[in-house]
Design an enzyme around this catalytic site. Structure first.
Site, short mmCIF file in Angstrom:
data_model
loop_
_atom_site.label_atom_id
_atom_site.label_comp_id
_atom_site.label_asym_id
_atom_site.label_seq_id
_atom_site.Cartn_x
_atom_site.Cartn_y
_atom_site.Cartn_z
N HIS A 98 -5.46 -0.51 5.73
CA HIS A 98 -5.14 0.26 6.81
C HIS A 98 -6.07 0.35 8.13
O HIS A 98 -7.10 1.23 8.54
CB HIS A 98 -4.93 1.76 6.63
CG HIS A 98 -5.75 2.64 5.65
ND1 HIS A 98 -7.18 1.93 5.45
CD2 HIS A 98 -5.49 2.87 4.52
CE1 HIS A 98 -7.60 2.73 4.47
NE2 HIS A 98 -6.91 3.29 3.83
N HIS A 135 0.87 -1.37 0.03
CA HIS A 135 -0.06 -0.07 0.11
C HIS A 135 0.78 1.22 0.14
O HIS A 135 1.20 1.82 0.84
CB HIS A 135 -0.74 0.22 1.20
CG HIS A 135 -2.23 1.13 1.23
ND1 HIS A 135 -3.38 0.92 1.56
CD2 HIS A 135 -2.12 2.23 0.64
CE1 HIS A 135 -4.15 1.89 1.17
NE2 HIS A 135 -3.36 2.77 0.73
N ASP A 188 0.76 2.75 3.72
CA ASP A 188 -0.07 3.75 3.19
C ASP A 188 1.10 5.04 3.01
O ASP A 188 0.48 6.00 3.35
CB ASP A 188 -1.13 4.09 4.33
CG ASP A 188 -2.19 4.73 3.56
OD1 ASP A 188 -1.96 5.22 2.41
OD2 ASP A 188 -3.08 5.45 4.14
N ASP A 225 -9.04 3.02 -3.42
CA ASP A 225 -8.25 3.61 -2.26
C ASP A 225 -8.16 5.35 -2.26
O ASP A 225 -7.91 5.94 -3.08
CB ASP A 225 -6.97 3.07 -2.08
CG ASP A 225 -6.26 3.77 -0.74
OD1 ASP A 225 -7.13 3.56 0.27
OD2 ASP A 225 -5.23 4.01 -0.71
N HIS A 233 1.55 5.16 -2.16
CA HIS A 233 0.67 6.11 -3.10
C HIS A 233 2.22 6.88 -3.73
O HIS A 233 2.96 7.71 -3.09
CB HIS A 233 0.19 7.22 -2.39
CG HIS A 233 -0.97 6.87 -1.78
ND1 HIS A 233 -2.43 6.53 -2.51
CD2 HIS A 233 -1.42 6.08 -0.68
CE1 HIS A 233 -3.18 6.00 -1.81
NE2 HIS A 233 -2.62 5.84 -0.52
N LEU A 234 2.45 6.49 -5.27
CA LEU A 234 3.57 7.20 -5.70
C LEU A 234 3.23 8.54 -6.65
O LEU A 234 4.07 9.17 -7.11
CB LEU A 234 4.23 6.04 -6.58
CG LEU A 234 4.55 4.73 -6.08
CD1 LEU A 234 5.31 3.74 -7.00
CD2 LEU A 234 5.36 5.29 -4.67
N ARG A 235 1.77 8.82 -6.47
CA ARG A 235 1.60 9.99 -7.03
C ARG A 235 1.55 10.39 -8.50
O ARG A 235 1.26 11.53 -9.09
CB ARG A 235 2.16 11.35 -6.23
CG ARG A 235 2.02 11.19 -4.57
CD ARG A 235 0.34 11.21 -4.26
NE ARG A 235 0.45 11.39 -2.90
CZ ARG A 235 -0.57 11.01 -2.41
NH1 ARG A 235 -1.82 10.64 -2.74
NH2 ARG A 235 -0.71 11.20 -0.87
N ASN A 273 -5.92 9.34 7.04
CA ASN A 273 -7.45 8.62 6.74
C ASN A 273 -7.14 7.24 6.72
O ASN A 273 -6.65 6.84 5.66
CB ASN A 273 -8.03 9.34 5.94
CG ASN A 273 -9.52 8.94 5.83
OD1 ASN A 273 -10.05 8.64 7.11
ND2 ASN A 273 -10.19 9.21 5.05
N HIS A 323 3.24 14.26 0.63
CA HIS A 323 2.46 15.30 0.21
C HIS A 323 3.51 16.50 0.48
O HIS A 323 4.42 16.53 1.12
CB HIS A 323 1.19 15.86 1.21
CG HIS A 323 0.21 14.93 1.06
ND1 HIS A 323 -0.73 15.03 0.18
CD2 HIS A 323 -0.49 14.05 1.84
CE1 HIS A 323 -1.70 14.12 0.09
NE2 HIS A 323 -1.54 13.83 1.37
#
Lengths: 323, 427
Positions: free
Chosen positions: B235, B63, B308, B155, B65-67, B281, B312
């Site tokens: 998560h 899990h 997760d 997700d 996030h590579l954006r 979240n 940012h």
């Protein structure tokens, strides 16, 4: 920049951060400032040469004007910046706004913002003093202070007094500042309203909870009745304003049942016939206009102290000496 | 000419073969050639002295996030895959909530090719459940799986429509992939910015009650039971959620789940002072919930530990709490945090940690690796369990710095990360 007052710090963000001594000192300092507003010439040079920005990201009439009177009566130079909608929707971030203001070499910022924590956010990023004039649901410390002062004026020391806050506690910064301030000064605090509008974990916040307004009135020495925002009904927290008034409204009929003479406060603006009936608002229990008067004095005291003024010289400062 | 690496004398921990002991590992041409005691290194092998170090099957994070595409100012596939390698991970599963979202085979192919080009940790794409992540109708699930997607999820958002979730759990069965859900009932949580409780009450922030997560976990368990599909919960943060999954496993429901390092370590008190680096979240919850997530990871109710990883840009988090985005980076702190605060506190042993961070992720998402058996891919993590270090986000390979663990003193740090026999990180 003035030397920060060591016992109050650089900013006033919330009453949760203050000791009983600090709160009492602010209230005591407000006493001599009350008289200035009663003079023919309502101006003293206490904050002469200080620049204060009133930064209002949320609509406000009464709080902004009260601060402005306090500033002007202390001879500060003031600028008002009003912007409905958040700084984010405006395209400039809060931190950019803060840095721009700072670049203009100001002494103090009075901020009202829709986001909880916004005042602290600003205070942590600029060297100027920051006064919280209401941040989201979090705190409205000068309102809390003026409520405390008004209660003290009419009922003496707060220790042991029973104060019930009525209405929308969940979304209310006034409620939180009252809870923190009252509890720090030793009052007993209760809250009363529909369960949809009470915060989670009220007991952990040290509050007694009354489901029925009749029980609250039976218990309390003081009621602080909060405004029911119209959008709470639109968002379904209460089904109708009429029903709210029937079940939680403070009416003179209900007050007549009280075992003692209850003091009624309201931070305004009032919805007459919703959370409070006109005969209460205009009646003998009400000290609502005293709150407004005290608001200016309390804000003068806060500005004076944050500018480095000493509590013991407030009386002299008021006579014309500079802070 | 073949490429040979010889990992000499490390403590090899591989729960897939019940192994915890001093062994040598020989990697030849991207494959685990042999594993044994007192092997002799071929003359042309690169010999790495692993004495005092732990050698495990490569860690896998299901899990992250590579954006990319759309959020390259936060992270790219290359920087994210490098951050993974720096954190000891040999493979990651990239979430599809990019802009545009990964909801078609071309986008899946793009992710795969970018991951290969980066040449750090392996990047496995996860596709959307619904077209455009709009929650209306199924995305091109079969074609995405053909193109290389290993699972599906919306997700970042839950699938609010129970009917659509049922369809996903049915349709996915042809392709043998899990349906991963971010369990959250938005009707209960939309006005929330943190866990609902005493801290949210005091700070004056809207709350997300545990029930907002629990309701969707229970719903999805019922739908998995109804359809026979494989539900994977992302998560998990609540005590009731963990217990519901535990009971469902006993009933034979095809359910797997993950716990994240932050939900194993932090409570909602980390938000005090409106710290946006502790905003995520699902939110950080209470100590009771942390204890339940720990127990869930310990007994296998939560099969995997997944970060997760949610980068940012610093100025997005530099905002009033309600205005800041959710999520924290996790790839470069996970191993140290789990070793220090979960293994170190006796919640699980080292072997269980490797199981939850390597073997189970490979099993749950049907990925290569998760084992050091001969013939398997030469994806290996070597870490120093005694190395003391301090989290310094300025040194992250990730493009982003949003961590609540800044300045934490941790024990245990990746030394070598080996993917397909190639060293992609040397600490």
């Amino acid at each position: 920049m003035s030397e920060p007052a060591p016992w109050l710090g650089k900013d006033l963000i919330g009453l949760e951060d203050l000791t009983a001594e600090q709160i009492l000192t602010i209230l005591d300092t407000a006493e001599p400032f009350k008289e200035i507003s009663e003079r023919r010439i309502k101006k003293v040079p206490v904050l002469r040469g200080k620049t204060i920005v009133n930064l209002f990201f949320e609509a406000s009439t009464r709080t902004r004007i009260s601060f402005e009177f306090a500033e002007k009566r202390l001879s500060a130079d003031t600028v008002n910046i009003s912007s409905t909608g958040s700084s984010v929707t405006k395209g400039e971030t809060l931190v950019d706004t803060a840095r721009n203001l700072e670049a203009m070499r100001i002494d103090m910022v009075v901020i009202r913002h829709a986001a909880s924590g916004a005042a602290r956010f600003l205070a942590e990023r600029i060297p100027s003093s920051v006064v919280n004039a209401g941040d989201g649901w979090h705190e409205h410390p000068t309102q809390g202070l003026l409520d405390l002062l008004t209660i003290r004026d009419h009922r003496g020391p707060l220790k042991g007094l029973k104060v019930c806050i009525v209405g929308d506690i969940l979304h209310s910064r006034v409620a939180r500042s009252n809870i923190y301030g009252l509890r720090t000064l030793g009052a007993e605090v209760a809250i009363c309203g529909p369960r949809t509008l009470l915060p989670p974990a009220p007991h952990e916040m040290g509050c007694i909870v009354f489901r029925h307004i009749e029980e609250a009135i039976e218990w309390a020495d003081v009621l602080n009745v909060l405004r029911l925002q119209l959008e709470r009904m639109q968002n379904g927290f209460v089904p109708s304003l009429r029903e709210y008034n029937r079940i939680w409204g403070v009416s003179s009929r209900r007050l007549e049942a009280a075992p003692r003479d209850i003091l009624v406060l309201h931070p305004g603006p009032m919805n007459r016939g919703v959370e409070i009936d006109s005969d209460v608002a205009d009646g003998p229990h009400s000290v609502i206009l005293n709150q407004v008067t005290n608001g200016v004095a309390v804000r003068m005291a806060v500005l004076y102290l944050l500018a480095g003024g000493r509590p013991e010289t407030a009386e002299a400062a008021k006579q014309g000496a500079e802070a | 000419m073949s490429e040979k690496t010889f990992l000499k004398g490390g403590r090899v921990v591989d729960p897939s073969q019940n192994l915890d002991g001093t062994r040598d590992v020989l990697l030849i041409d991207g494959v685990i050639a042999s594993l044994g005691t007192k092997l002799s290194a071929p003359e042309d092998a690169r010999v790495i002295d692993c004495a005092g170090l732990v050698v495990t099957p490569g860690l896998i994070d299901v899990h992250v996030h590579l954006r990319e595409p759309g959020g390259e100012h936060k992270e790219t596939i290359a920087t994210g895959a490098e951050a993974a390698a720096a954190g000891g991970f040999t493979a990651v599963c990239a979430m599809p909530n990019t802009d545009p979202p990964i909801d078609n085979p071309a986008a899946v192919g793009y992710l795969l090719s970018r991951g290969r080009a980066a040449g750090f940790a392996r990047v496995y794409p996860v596709g959307c459940i619904s077209a455009g992540r709009a929650g209306q109708r199924l995305a091109l699930i079969g074609e995405m799986v053909d193109a290389g997607a290993v699972a599906i999820t919306d997700d970042g958002s839950p699938v609010m429509d129970s009917g659509l979730m049922r369809l996903a759990l049915e349709y996915s069965q042809t392709f043998g992939i899990p349906v991963a859900d971010h369990p959250e009932d938005l009707g209960l949580s939309a006005s929330g910015h943190m866990n609902e409780g005493i801290v949210s009450a005091r700070l004056g922030l809207g709350g997300k009650p545990n029930a907002s997560e629990d309701i969707h976990i229970v719903r999805d368990l019922l739908l998995a039971e109804l359809t026979g599909g494989h539900i994977h919960f992302q998560h998990v943060s609540t005590r009731f959620g963990v217990e519901s999954i535990r009971q469902a496993k006993l009933r034979g429901v095809r359910v797997t789940a993950e716990g994240s390092p932050h939900h194993l370590i932090l409570t909602h008190e980390a938000v005090e002072g409106y710290r946006t680096e502790a905003k995520m979240n699902p939110p950080l919850r209470t100590q009771e919930d942390v204890d339940a997530v720990r127990a869930g990871v310990a007994d296998g109710t939560l099969d995997t530990i997944a970060t997760d990883h949610a980068p940012h840009h610093y100025d997005e988090k530099e905002a009033a709490f309600a205005d800041a985005p959710n999520g924290i980076v996790g790839l470069e702190t996970a191993l140290g945090l789990i070793l220090t605060r979960v293994v170190g506190e006796g919640v699980i042993d080292l072997s269980t940690m490797v199981d939850r961070m390597s073997c189970q992720p490979a099993r749950v998402f049907s990925l290569p690796g998760g084992t050091l058996t001969e013939g398997g891919p030469a994806d290996v993590t070597v870490f120093d369990p005694a190395a003391k270090w301090k989290v310094d986000s300025a040194r992250f390979k990730s493009k982003s710095r949003n961590t609540p663990f800044e300045g934490w003193e941790l024990t245990g740090r990746p030394k070598w990360t080996i993917v397909g026999g190639r060293i992609v990180w040397e600490g």
